[in-house]
Design a protein around this motif. Structure first.
Motif, PDB file in Angstrom:
ATOM      1  N   ASP A  63      36.159  45.337  45.953  1.00  0.00           N
ATOM      2  CA  ASP A  63      36.234  46.076  44.694  1.00  0.00           C
ATOM      3  C   ASP A  63      35.370  47.331  44.790  1.00  0.00           C
ATOM      4  O   ASP A  63      34.146  47.239  44.912  1.00  0.00           O
ATOM      5  CB  ASP A  63      35.743  45.174  43.555  1.00  0.00           C
ATOM      6  CG  ASP A  63      36.027  45.735  42.185  1.00  0.00           C
ATOM      7  OD1 ASP A  63      36.061  46.976  42.036  1.00  0.00           O
ATOM      8  OD2 ASP A  63      36.201  44.933  41.256  1.00  0.00           O
ATOM      9  N   SER A  70      34.510  40.823  45.865  1.00  0.00           N
ATOM     10  CA  SER A  70      34.510  40.144  44.576  1.00  0.00           C
ATOM     11  C   SER A  70      35.426  38.920  44.613  1.00  0.00           C
ATOM     12  O   SER A  70      36.537  38.988  45.154  1.00  0.00           O
ATOM     13  CB  SER A  70      35.006  41.117  43.500  1.00  0.00           C
ATOM     14  OG  SER A  70      35.197  40.461  42.268  1.00  0.00           O
ATOM     15  N   SER A  72      37.599  37.599  42.426  1.00  0.00           N
ATOM     16  CA  SER A  72      38.200  38.132  41.199  1.00  0.00           C
ATOM     17  C   SER A  72      38.795  37.061  40.296  1.00  0.00           C
ATOM     18  O   SER A  72      38.788  37.213  39.074  1.00  0.00           O
ATOM     19  CB  SER A  72      39.307  39.127  41.548  1.00  0.00           C
ATOM     20  OG  SER A  72      38.798  40.133  42.376  1.00  0.00           O
TER      21      SER A  72
END
Length: 150
Positions: A63, A70, A72
């Motif tokens: 990211d 990340s 996510s």
């Protein structure tokens, strides 16, 4: 517990996993995540398995907003929640991730309203950084960004 890439052999099983109705705004639907991963570069998907049974799903990426890696999306399907899969799966992912990518930290964002997840991540060693707010598909999200040094 084992992590396996999502592919032609298991994507349907992944799409069938669902969070509880009260958690719908905490994580995107797995079908949406799989479509995004198929058409956007740099999104990686993993199924969380207990034996031959997929119990959860992870999507991770690099990211640029952090910048850094990340996790996510993370979910444990509603019928498997409350059985210790969440913490085990995150710890398993952190080991997998460190071995695969050799980086020293990973970020997550957690809904401010998701007290259970925020506590779990804190217990695992994630540290809160800052609150963020954004709109996506007509819905306002308020989240806490967190980081863990590996």
């Amino acid at each position: 517990m084992e992590l396996k890439k999502i592919d032609k052999s298991n994507y349907r099983e992944c799409m069938e996993l669902q969070v509880d109705e009260s958690q719908k705004y905490f994580v995107a639907d797995n079908a949406r995540s799989l479509v995004e991963a198929a058409y956007e570069d740099g999104l990686y998907t993993l199924g969380i398995y207990d034996g031959d049974t997929m119990v959860g799903f992870i999507l991770y990426d690099y990211d640029d907003t952090y910048p850094g890696w990340s996790m996510s999306r993370f979910m444990i399907s509603r019928q498997f929640q409350g059985k210790g899969y969440g913490k085990r799966a995150v710890r398993e992912f952190l080991d997998y991730f460190k071995k695969k990518h050799g980086v020293d930290r990973i970020y997550i964002s957690v809904s401010l309203d998701n007290a259970v997840a925020r506590k779990m991540y804190s217990d695992i060693g994630f540290r809160e950084i800052k609150e963020i707010e954004y709109s996506y598909s007509g819905h306002l999200y308020r989240e806490m960004q967190m980081v863990k040094h590996l």
